[in-house]
Design an enzyme around this catalytic site. Structure first.
Site, PDB file in Angstrom:
ATOM      1  N   HIS A 116      55.779  13.152  25.179  1.00 12.18           N
ATOM      2  CA  HIS A 116      55.171  13.566  26.443  1.00 12.18           C
ATOM      3  C   HIS A 116      55.818  14.844  26.978  1.00 12.18           C
ATOM      4  O   HIS A 116      56.938  15.215  26.588  1.00 12.18           O
ATOM      5  CB  HIS A 116      55.313  12.451  27.481  1.00 12.18           C
ATOM      6  CG  HIS A 116      56.750  12.097  27.778  1.00 12.18           C
ATOM      7  ND1 HIS A 116      57.562  12.845  28.614  1.00 12.18           N
ATOM      8  CD2 HIS A 116      57.526  11.085  27.312  1.00 12.18           C
ATOM      9  CE1 HIS A 116      58.765  12.303  28.671  1.00 12.18           C
ATOM     10  NE2 HIS A 116      58.770  11.237  27.883  1.00 12.18           N
ATOM     11  N   GLU A 153      58.689   3.366  25.641  1.00  9.40           N
ATOM     12  CA  GLU A 153      60.070   3.787  25.442  1.00  9.40           C
ATOM     13  C   GLU A 153      61.017   2.598  25.537  1.00  9.40           C
ATOM     14  O   GLU A 153      60.687   1.547  26.121  1.00  9.40           O
ATOM     15  CB  GLU A 153      60.437   4.848  26.489  1.00  9.40           C
ATOM     16  CG  GLU A 153      61.880   5.349  26.461  1.00  9.40           C
ATOM     17  CD  GLU A 153      62.267   6.047  25.149  1.00  9.40           C
ATOM     18  OE1 GLU A 153      62.395   5.327  24.130  1.00  9.40           O
ATOM     19  OE2 GLU A 153      62.454   7.268  25.151  1.00  9.40           O
TER      20      GLU A 153
END
Length: 460
Positions: free
Chosen positions: A263, A339
Site C-alpha cells: 500500500h 498485516e
C-alpha cells in the site's frame, strides 16, 4: 558397528491435504540403498508427513540392525531441530510423533543433520510417488515406481533466472539482530539456509526461486510456492527458458502470478512506526494517495492484471481502489492478506520498543515463534497464514495474473517462502511503500520470483 544413513521426507498437497512420506536407508560405508519405504497417509499436514517418514526410516534401520548407529538427514529444519532437542515441540500433532521416533532406537545411536532440499531427492521422490499412488486410490508399490522411473528420459535444465532483492519499523531490526547474535556463544552450524518454520513447510513451500526445478506431478494446480526438490514420480527435469516480466515459460503453461503491491504511505510510514492489524487503521496520506495513482497508471500501461484482491485494512483497500478505478476491475477483500498484529508495539518506533520491551524485542528478533508484547502475531503464525492463503489463491487463479494489495510482512513472507529463505531473511529485505513485487506459481509446483521492490513507477 554398522552405520546407516536414513533420509526421510514428507509432503502434503494442501497442508493439510493428500499426504505421503518417503524414507530410504543407506549403508554409510558403501552408499548402497538398503531399504525404501513410502506410504500414502491420507489427509495430513506436511509436518505430520515428515515425522511419519522419519518414523518409517528409523524402523527400517532397526529391522536391519538394531545395534547400528543411524545418521538421519532431512531437509526439514523443524524436525531436525526438534529431534535434536534445540527447538521446543509445541504443536499437539507433533508431540506424539516425535516421542514415537525417539523410542525406536536408543538416543545415543541416532544423530540428526539438516541438508538442503535439493540433496533430499530420493526420499522426496518416494513421498511424491506415494501421494501419486494415493490419488489413484492405490498404495505405493516399489516395483511399479521403479518401472515408471526407468522409462523416463532426463532433460538438461536451463540456467536459473536471477531475481531482485519488508519496511516500516522492522527496517532497523537487521542491525539489532546481528548485534544480538554476536553477543551469544556460537550454536550449532545454522545449516546454510534453514528452509522452513513450524507448520508452514508444505511440499511446495520451500523451493528456491529458480526457473528450473524437477516437476511435481499431481493435480493441474499444485500447491502455490514450490519446493526445491524433485517432486513426484517424474524424473524429467524440463528445460525452461527464463522469461522477463510476469509471463510464464511456454512449456509449463501460464502460471498463477501474484503481483504483490504494498500500500501507499500513511502518516506512520515515514516515521517507521509499527503499523499492523492490531492498532489503529490509518488511511493513506496525501503522498500515499499520489503513490496509489502512480502505481495504478503503471499497472494500466502494463495491462496484465486480471483480478484485484486486497487486505481488509483501510490503507490497502484505498490503494486497491485507485488501481481498480483505473483498470475497471472490482476489488475483493481477502482477510488472509492482512498485516501482522504487532500487539503493544503498534504505533511505536523500533527504538521505542527497544526501550520499553527489550527482552520481548530480543526474543522476537531471535525466534520466529516469539510474539510481540501483548499477544501479537508471531512471524511463524504469519507464515502459516500466508502459506494457506497462497495455496488457496494459486489454486483458484491458476493461469491468471492477480494483484494482491497487502503489507510489508505478508509480501516479504510470500518472497521468503518462494525462495526457501530462512525466517531471519525477513529482516534483510527492504520493501518500499507502493512498491511492486511478483511471484509466479507453475502447474508443476515450481515458484519463480520475478520482481522485487520495484518503485520505478514512482519516479517523476
Amino acid at each position: 558397528m554398522r552405520e546407516f544413513i536414513v533420509e526421510a521426507d514428507g509432503g502434503s498437497r494442501g497442508n493439510p491435504g493428500p499426504a505421503g512420506y518417503g524414507s530410504v536407508v543407506i549403508d554409510a560405508a558403501t552408499g548402497e540403498t538398503l531399504v525404501e519405504r513410502a506410504e500414502y497417509i491420507g489427509v495430513a499436514t506436511n509436518n505430520v508427513a515428515e515425522y511419519r517418514g522419519l518414523v518409517a526410516g528409523l524402523r527400517a534401520a532397526r529391522e536391519l540392525d538394531p545395534s547400528a548407529t543411524v545418521r538421519v538427514r532431512m531437509d526439514s529444519k523443524l524436525v531436525v531441530e526438534q529431534m535434536s532437542g534445540r527447538w521446543k515441540i509445541k504443536h499437539p500433532d507433533m508431540k506424539p510423533l516425535a516421542a514415537e521416533a525417539a523410542r525406536i532406537l536408543p538416543p545415543g545411536q541416532v544423530t540428526y543433520e539438516w541438508m538442503p532440499r535439493e540433496r533430499n531427492k530420493h526420499a522426496d521422490r518416494l513421498a511424491n510417488e506415494a501421494m501419486d499412488a494415493g490419488k489413484r486410490g492405490e498404495q505405493w508399490d516399489a516395483g511399479a515406481s521403479r518401472a515408471e522411473l526407468d522409462a523416463r528420459v532426463p532433460v538438461t535444465p536451463a540456467a536459473p533466472e536471477p531475481s531482485g532483492p519488508p519496511g516500516d519499523a522492522t527496517a532497523g531490526a537487521a542491525k539489532a539482530r546481528e548485534a544480538l547474535a554476536r553477543s551469544r556463544p556460537p550454536a550449532d552450524p545454522p545449516a546454510d539456509t534453514a528452509q522452513e518454520e513450524a507448520t508452514t513447510h508444505t511440499d511446495a513451500d520451500l523451493r528456491a526461486a529458480r526457473t528450473v526445478a524437477t516437476p511435481a506431478p499431481g493435480p493441474a494446480v499444485a500447491p502455490a510456492a514450490a519446493s526445491a526438490s524433485s517432486v513426484g514420480s517424474a524424473a524429467v527435469t524440463p528445460a525452461v527458458t527464463p522469461s522477463v516480466g510476469w509471463g510464464a515459460a511456454p512449456d509449463l503453461g501460464a502460471p498463477a502470478t501474484f503481483v504483490l503491491l504494498r500500500h501507499g504511505e500513511t502518516p506512520l510510514t515515514p516515521q517507521k512506526r509499527f503499523s499492523g492489524s492490531g492498532g489503529t487503521d490509518p488511511s493513506l496520506s496525501d503522498v500515499g494517495r499520489e503513490q496509489a495513482e502512480r502505481v495504478a497508471a503503471a499497472l494500466a500501461r502494463r495491462g496484465t492484471v486480471q483480478h484485484i484482491l486486497a487486505s481488509p485494512l483501510a490503507r490497502t483497500r484505498e490503494t486497491a481502489g485507485a488501481v481498480a478505478a483505473r483498470l475497471g476491475l472490482e476489488v475483493t477483500v481477502e482477510d488472509g492478506l492482512i498485516e501482522t498484529d504487532f500487539g503493544a508495539w503498534e504505533g511505536l518506533t523500533f527504538g521505542e520498543v527497544r526501550e520499553r520491551h527489550p527482552d520481548d524485542l530480543n526474543a522476537w528478533l531471535a525466534d520466529p515463534e516469539a510474539e510481540p508484547t501483548g499477544g501479537g502475531e508471531s512471524f511463524a503464525a504469519t507464515a502459516t497464514r500466508i502459506a494457506a492463503t497462497r495455496d488457496r489463491l494459486a489454486a483458484a487463479y491458476a493461469g491468471r495474473t492477480v494483484l494482491l494489495v497487502t503489507h510489508v510482512t505478508p509480501i516479504k513472507t510470500f518472497v521468503r517462502l518462494a525462495l526457501g529463505a530462512p525466517p531471519e531473511s525477513l529482516f534483510r529485505m527492504e520493501l518500499s511503500a507502493a512498491s511492486l513485487s511478483a511471484v509466479a506459481y507453475y502447474a508443476d509446483g515450481n515458484a519463480s520470483v520475478r520482481l522485487f521492490n520495484d518503485t520505478s513507477h514512482l519516479r517523476p
